[in-house]
Scaffold this motif. Structure first.
Motif, PDB file in Angstrom:
ATOM      1  N   VAL A 178       0.825  -1.147   0.037  1.00 51.69           N
ATOM      2  CA  VAL A 178      -0.066   0.060   0.033  1.00 51.69           C
ATOM      3  C   VAL A 178       0.888   1.258  -0.106  1.00 51.69           C
ATOM      4  O   VAL A 178       0.660   2.152  -0.755  1.00 51.69           O
ATOM      5  N   ALA A 179       1.800   1.455   1.044  1.00 53.55           N
ATOM      6  CA  ALA A 179       2.607   2.487   1.019  1.00 53.55           C
ATOM      7  C   ALA A 179       3.545   2.896  -0.081  1.00 53.55           C
ATOM      8  O   ALA A 179       3.708   3.909  -0.548  1.00 53.55           O
ATOM      9  N   LEU A 180       4.346   1.729  -0.749  1.00 52.70           N
ATOM     10  CA  LEU A 180       5.128   1.892  -1.979  1.00 52.70           C
ATOM     11  C   LEU A 180       4.083   2.359  -3.221  1.00 52.70           C
ATOM     12  O   LEU A 180       4.529   3.011  -4.110  1.00 52.70           O
ATOM     13  N   ALA A 181       3.127   1.579  -3.363  1.00 49.13           N
ATOM     14  CA  ALA A 181       2.140   2.067  -4.601  1.00 49.13           C
ATOM     15  C   ALA A 181       1.739   3.299  -4.400  1.00 49.13           C
ATOM     16  O   ALA A 181       1.902   4.114  -5.588  1.00 49.13           O
ATOM     17  N   LEU A 182       1.217   3.899  -3.350  1.00 50.48           N
ATOM     18  CA  LEU A 182       0.962   5.250  -3.215  1.00 50.48           C
ATOM     19  C   LEU A 182       2.050   6.148  -3.265  1.00 50.48           C
ATOM     20  O   LEU A 182       1.822   7.367  -3.944  1.00 50.48           O
TER      21      LEU A 182
END
Ligand code: HEM
Length: 522
Positions: free
Chosen positions: A480-484
């Protein structure tokens, strides 16, 4: 010849011979004990001669101090792995042998042995004990078996699903801060600092349903956790701080105790408050209603959990498990995320490809939020994450102590009583397992390229009975954190190369500095 007499003490001959006999017997026992120990070490070192060893510093120090917690230390391990390929023997002083293992085939019999045959070696984590008590990371034997069983439902995907919203929210708060800091075009940030706060924010919400706003304003509780982690890492480096009695008299020891009290008080207060909402202990309707609405936090799951005889966990047990998850889940995930951002900053072609994948997934979606089902729709981003966890594993090594002889695939035996150090870093950098191990190449994790590779070649979360219970939690949060992040920012490397620093987790000396540049919305 002068007569040996103790009659001046006023003792008769019978008593006198008893007084002579006792020290003599004591000295003989001591001598016998020392000789047995020397013989045991001699025998052990004789058995261990089948394992090669690097040159010692001296007979007294053995290999002690040859591997520092620094870039040089990791380069030395790479060198050991290139030279010995599977295992080597290491002496900590003249008495204590350690078998270092860095090949999947040789790791297998140790890591996959039952938790009673190869329990954790308690030495490595002992400084965490006053903080984490008998939580899952530290406990052994029946207690560990029972608690592992009782905690497993807390990491079931039905529970994790509801945490994905929290991961999105915490990442959004971090990004709002980055946008402010980069209002001049770009900003140079210490990724570890920002991401640790973000992972702690998420954990506090998932474990306690508590929002401390720690990313926006200082939080005493979060500061105490960061301080405890730093103090434990520091204590490992300072030999004179290893003795408990001395440590507690030092300034660091006092700070440690104070921070421990603060963290324990916080957890205790939440457990007490929850118990109050369940006045007669039997009434778990509220929890069941929460479970139905999929709003259970970690404390709720622990309160609901019962063993096979219907016995629930005590408050002390719940506190130990909650504190353990707060510790085990924040720095590790922050390290994993920081290093993957570093690798993508160094390889803009992979960064662009990941960003493209995320853009396609979230095309026309408003608000831009990653959902549970999306996590399996980011194959290239997942490959990039795995390759980063290979090159920069947050936990670089784990220890086991053998309670029985363990036979290796080539017939050599690790004798009972010996400590094994399983080098996750060494295995991930082993040229016998990974061609060109120092090259960052996410395509290693493409299904076709992974065929025929041992499942123990890639073990950032360990493996076997004591593997990481939080690995799906961690992978979900990282995705989640990497994609956003890639959707909203371009990540650029700093001019100064980081120097790796393996403490409790793999850090960078002085922080991991990268540039973030906001991207205009597509
Ligand atoms: C990238 C992130 C993570 C990495 C690389 C990682 C790695 C590991 C490793 C290698 C172990 C084995 C330790 C040993 O044998 O001494 C472990 C155990 C553990 N981890 Fe993680 N971890 C991560 C995230 C998490 C998260 C997010 C949680 C909780 C939310 C967690 C909770 C635990 C616990 C409780 C144990 C002890 C399990 C047991 O002994 O039964 N970890 N982790």
């Amino acid at each position: 010849m002068p007569q040996l007499s103790i009659s001046w003490l006023g003792l008769g001959p019978a008593t006198a011979s008893l007084w002579l006999f006792l020290p003599l017997a004591g000295a003989s026992c001591l001598l016998a004990y020392i000789l047995t120990q020397i013989y045991a070490v001699y025998e052990k070192s004789h058995h261990l001669r089948i394992f090669p060893q690097p040159p010692k510093r001296s007979w007294l120090l053995g290999h002690l101090g040859l591997i520092q917690s620094s870039e040089e230390g990791l380069l030395y391990i790479q060198c050991l792995v290139r030279t010995f390929r599977d295992v080597c023997c290491w002496w900590v002083g003249p008495w204590q042998p350690v078998i270092r293992i860095f090949h999947p085939d040789f790791i297998k019999p140790v890591l996959l042995a039952s938790a009673s045959v190869a329990p954790k070696d308690p030495v490595f984590y002992r400084f965490l004990k006053p903080w984490l008590g008998d939580g899952l990371l530290m406990s052994t034997g029946d207690k560990w078996t029972l608690h592992r069983h009782m905690l497993t439902p807390a990491f079931h995907f039905n529970i994790l699903k509801s945490y994905v919203k929290i991961f999105n929210d915490s990442t959004n708060i971090m990004h709002a801060k980055w946008q402010r800091l980069a209002s001049q075009g770009s900003a140079r940030l210490d990724m570890f600092e920002h991401i640790s706060l973000m992972t702690l924010d998420s954990l506090q919400k998932c474990v306690f349903s508590f929002n401390s706003n720690c990313q926006e304003k200082p939080s005493e509780y979060i500061a105490a956790i960061l301080e405890l982690s730093a103090l434990v890492a520091k204590r490992h480096q300072k030999l004179h701080q290893h003795v408990d009695l001395l440590y507690h008299l030092t300034r660091d020891g006092m700070r440690f105790r104070k921070a421990c009290r603060l963290v324990h008080d916080f957890t205790d207060a939440i457990i007490r408050e929850r118990r109050c909402t369940l006045p007669d202990q039997r009434d778990d309707d509220l929890l069941k209603a929460k479970a139905k609405a999929k709003m259970l936090d970690f404390i709720d799951v622990l309160l609901l959990s019962k063993d096979e005889h219907g016995k629930a966990l005590s408050d002390e047990d719940i506190r130990a498990e909650a504190d353990t998850v707060m510790f085990g889940g924040h720095d590790t995930t922050a390290s994993g995320l920081s290093w993957v951002l570093y690798n993508l900053a160094k390889h803009p072609e992979y960064q662009d490809r990941c960003r493209q994948e995320v853009r396609e997934l979230l095309r026309d979606r408003e608000p831009e939020e990653i959902e549970w089902d999306d996590l399996s729709q980011l194959p290239f981003l997942t490959m990039c994450m795995k390759e980063s966890l290979r090159l920069y594993p947050p936990v670089t090594a784990i220890s086991r102590s053998c309670t029985k002889d363990i036979v290796l695939p080539d017939g050599r035996v690790i004798p009972k009583g010996v400590i094994c150090r399983i080098s996750i870093f060494g295995t991930h950098h082993n040229p016998a397992v990974w061609p060109d191990p120092e090259v960052y190449n996410p395509f290693r994790f493409e299904a076709d390229n992974a065929k025929g590779r041992s499942s123990l070649a890639f073990i950032p979360f360990s493996a076997g009975p004591r593997n990481c219970i939080g690995q799906t939690f961690a992978m979900s949060e990282m995705k989640v954190a990497l994609a956003l992040t890639l959707l909203r920012f371009r990540i650029l490397p700093d001019s100064k190369e980081p120097r790796r620093q393996p403490e409790l987790i793999l850090r960078a000396e002085g922080g991991l500095w990268l540039w973030v540049q906001p991207l205009s919305p597509q």
